[in-house]
Scaffold this active site. Structure first.
Site, short mmCIF file in Angstrom:
data_model
loop_
_atom_site.label_atom_id
_atom_site.label_comp_id
_atom_site.label_asym_id
_atom_site.label_seq_id
_atom_site.Cartn_x
_atom_site.Cartn_y
_atom_site.Cartn_z
N LYS A 158 0.84 -1.21 0.00
CA LYS A 158 0.00 0.00 0.00
C LYS A 158 0.87 1.25 0.00
O LYS A 158 1.87 1.31 0.73
CB LYS A 158 -0.89 0.04 1.25
CG LYS A 158 -1.99 -1.01 1.30
CD LYS A 158 -2.87 -0.81 2.53
CE LYS A 158 -4.13 -1.67 2.45
NZ LYS A 158 -5.03 -1.43 3.60
N GLY A 164 -8.49 5.15 -0.35
CA GLY A 164 -9.66 4.96 -1.18
C GLY A 164 -9.41 3.94 -2.28
O GLY A 164 -10.08 3.96 -3.30
N GLY A 165 -8.43 3.05 -2.06
CA GLY A 165 -8.20 1.96 -3.01
C GLY A 165 -7.18 2.26 -4.08
O GLY A 165 -6.85 1.39 -4.89
N LYS A 201 -0.95 -7.80 5.83
CA LYS A 201 -1.57 -9.10 5.51
C LYS A 201 -2.79 -8.80 4.65
O LYS A 201 -3.56 -7.88 4.96
CB LYS A 201 -1.99 -9.77 6.82
CG LYS A 201 -2.75 -11.06 6.64
CD LYS A 201 -1.83 -12.24 6.50
CE LYS A 201 -2.59 -13.51 6.10
NZ LYS A 201 -1.70 -14.46 5.43
N PHE A 202 -2.95 -9.52 3.54
CA PHE A 202 -4.14 -9.33 2.71
C PHE A 202 -5.33 -10.04 3.34
O PHE A 202 -5.30 -11.25 3.57
CB PHE A 202 -3.90 -9.87 1.29
CG PHE A 202 -5.11 -9.79 0.41
CD1 PHE A 202 -5.63 -8.55 0.04
CD2 PHE A 202 -5.74 -10.94 -0.03
CE1 PHE A 202 -6.76 -8.46 -0.78
CE2 PHE A 202 -6.88 -10.86 -0.84
CZ PHE A 202 -7.38 -9.63 -1.22
N GLU A 275 -12.56 3.86 9.10
CA GLU A 275 -12.88 2.74 8.21
C GLU A 275 -12.22 1.46 8.70
O GLU A 275 -11.02 1.47 9.00
CB GLU A 275 -12.34 2.99 6.80
CG GLU A 275 -12.99 4.13 6.05
CD GLU A 275 -12.50 4.18 4.61
OE1 GLU A 275 -13.14 4.88 3.82
OE2 GLU A 275 -11.48 3.52 4.27
N ARG A 291 -13.58 14.03 6.72
CA ARG A 291 -14.55 14.86 5.98
C ARG A 291 -15.97 14.34 6.19
O ARG A 291 -16.17 13.26 6.74
CB ARG A 291 -14.23 14.78 4.49
CG ARG A 291 -14.32 13.36 3.98
CD ARG A 291 -14.39 13.24 2.48
NE ARG A 291 -14.77 11.89 2.10
CZ ARG A 291 -13.95 10.86 2.04
NH1 ARG A 291 -12.67 11.01 2.31
NH2 ARG A 291 -14.39 9.66 1.70
N ARG A 337 -26.75 4.76 -4.51
CA ARG A 337 -26.13 5.85 -5.27
C ARG A 337 -26.55 5.73 -6.73
O ARG A 337 -26.19 4.77 -7.41
CB ARG A 337 -24.61 5.79 -5.18
CG ARG A 337 -24.07 6.01 -3.79
CD ARG A 337 -22.57 6.27 -3.87
NE ARG A 337 -21.97 6.27 -2.56
CZ ARG A 337 -20.72 6.62 -2.32
NH1 ARG A 337 -19.94 6.99 -3.34
NH2 ARG A 337 -20.23 6.60 -1.10
#
Ligand code: MV4
Length: 446
Positions: A158, A164-165, A201-202, A275, A291, A337
């Protein structure tokens, strides 16, 4: 309280913020690009200022234009909404230097949470559970290999400045790791201007659970329960719900306490979202968003707290109107959405809305900025509307959402309304607790 607030955003969120301001007796300044002169947020604001041409870096991201617009209109504070400058620490600092209030947290906290390595370290210190991984930045290939073998493949690389991916890669073995490391470092540098990488770790097929907090500078640190945002495609959330189905309430309460303690220790101010990944009964901290979030209305429907109103109040130095004991979730809420996109290839679709008719009735809220005859520009994100429903039970909320999706009319452009109907009608979604990869794996057979 402020007399006048500038809303540094567009679309449905600018409309949403305008409503909260006007209800507080605050007069509003809308800002807009050239293409947005006829946009709803401009029409409903008390005043408006054109801040530049259509590209976002010339308009909605133009810090100097925004500060000039404050000076011209006498606005005392800026609400950034989500996206754009909402997590830009240097903008928050600039406003401070101009004696303007950024309606959000202190810039030090924005900066801290923007650095994902630092954010994780701080949360760890405060006792928040995190994913096993490297102790901060990976400084060498040797380092990366030792850690990966210790925690076990597959691991996730990462970028510290990602989020946010963006800037992530899964690697399954030593060879993949050796290949991916320099590439992801280079990408991180070119995308974010920072090549710091860390390893975790995934976690396979987790759920995405997030905790909403709000803090004032009178010693109040409150949580507003959680949201489940697992129904997503390519890091874009599609449906969110509150509360998260099929998670033990005691486990949730323990997590809320940890989150609140962390906020107290860091003396956080304003709205925040922590998160988490949820897998095999455990929560793992991923990131903190500093935010207002797109999906905030499901929490509002569930708790009957106006988050934007409270956000403005705490930014102006006021106390939160309530306390933890009086925040009681009631029933279940869902958000769909509604995007302007092709149902075939999911590409954004722009164009004229020939006819728009909103759904209504008990338990329904539609946050949008569209109207019959409005032309959706192609310059900005493709969120058209958020359908938010609340019901006595999860089942009831799903039925209400389906009923509303049958009532709504958006003619002239393509939308993902049919996709929402298919998701809500599917047995997997109805049974609850789908993982973050569920939609992508099942989208063709829905
Ligand atoms: C992860 C993960 C699995 N394991 N970290 C995606 C966005 C960013 N906030 C972090 N993300 C993930 N981190 C570990 N250790 C899977 C994701 C992830 C994801 C998380 C939540 C919602 C959607 C997602 C889609 C892809 C990957």
């Amino acid at each position: 309280m402020f007399d006048k607030v500038l809303i540094a955003n567009r679309g449905e969120i600018a409309v949403r913020i305008n409503r909260a301001c006007q209800e507080l007796g605050i007069s509003t300044v809308a800002v807009h690009s050239e293409a947005d002169a006829d946009s709803m947020h401009v029409r409903i604001a008390d005043e408006s200022v054109c801040i530049g041409p259509n590209p976002v870096n010339k308009s909605y991201l133009n810090k100097h234009s925004l500060i000039a617009a404050c000076e011209i209109t006498g606005a005392q504070a800026v609400h950034p909404g989500y996206g754009f400058l909402s997590e830009n620490a240097s903008f928050a600092k600039m406003l401070d230097d101009h004696n303007l209030t950024f309606i959000g947290p202190k810039f030090g906290h924005i900066e801290m949470m923007g650095d994902k390595i630092q954010a994780k370290k701080i949360m760890e210190q405060y006792g928040v559970p995190t994913v096993p991984g490297s102790d901060g930045e990976i400084v060498s290939e040797r380092d990366a290999l030792i850690i990966s073998h210790k925690i076990g493949f597959p691991v996730l690389l990462k970028a510290s400045a990602g989020g946010g991916g963006r800037g992530m890669q899964v690697v399954h073995n030593e060879n993949e790791l050796k290949k991916a490391l320099p590439i992801i470092k280079q990408e991180a540098l070119s995308f974010f201007g920072n090549d710091a990488i860390y390893i975790e770790k995934f976690i396979d097929s987790p759920r995405h659970i997030e905790v909403q907090v709000i803090c004032d500078n009178h010693g109040n640190y409150l949580h507003l329960h959680e949201r489940d945002c697992s129904v997503q495609r390519r890091n874009q959330k599609v449906i969110e719900e509150a509360l998260a189905p099929q998670i033990d309430q005691e486990k949730k309460e323990k997590l809320f306490k940890i989150c609140i303690d962390a906020m107290q220790q860091m003396k956080y101010l304003g709205l925040g979202t922590l998160e988490f990944l949820y897998s095999n009964g455990e929560f793992y901290f991923m990131e903190m968003n500093t935010r207002l979030q797109v999906e905030h209305p499901i929490t509002e429907m569930l708790t009957r707290v106006d988050l934007v109103r409270e956000q403005i109040c705490v930014a102006s130095g006021d106390k939160i109107f309530t306390n933890q004991e009086n925040i009681k979730p009631l029933g279940h809420s869902l958000e769909c959405r509604i995007n302007a996109e092709s149902p075939i290839n999911f590409r954004p679709s722009a164009g004229k809305i020939e006819m728009y008719h909103p759904p209504a009735g008990n338990g329904i809220r539609l946050d949008t900025f569209i109207y019959s005859g409005y032309t959706v520009p192609h310059y900005y994100d493709n969120l058209l509307a958020k359908l938010i429903v609340t019901g006595r039970t999860r089942n009831h909320a799903i039925k209400r959402a389906l009923r509303s999706l049958n009532e709504i009319v958006i003619d002239g452009i393509e939308t993902n309304i049919q996709l929402h109907k298919k998701i809500l009608a599917s047995n997997e979604f109805k049974s609850g607790a789908v993982a973050i990869n569920w939609l992508e794996n099942n989208i063709d057979s829905l």
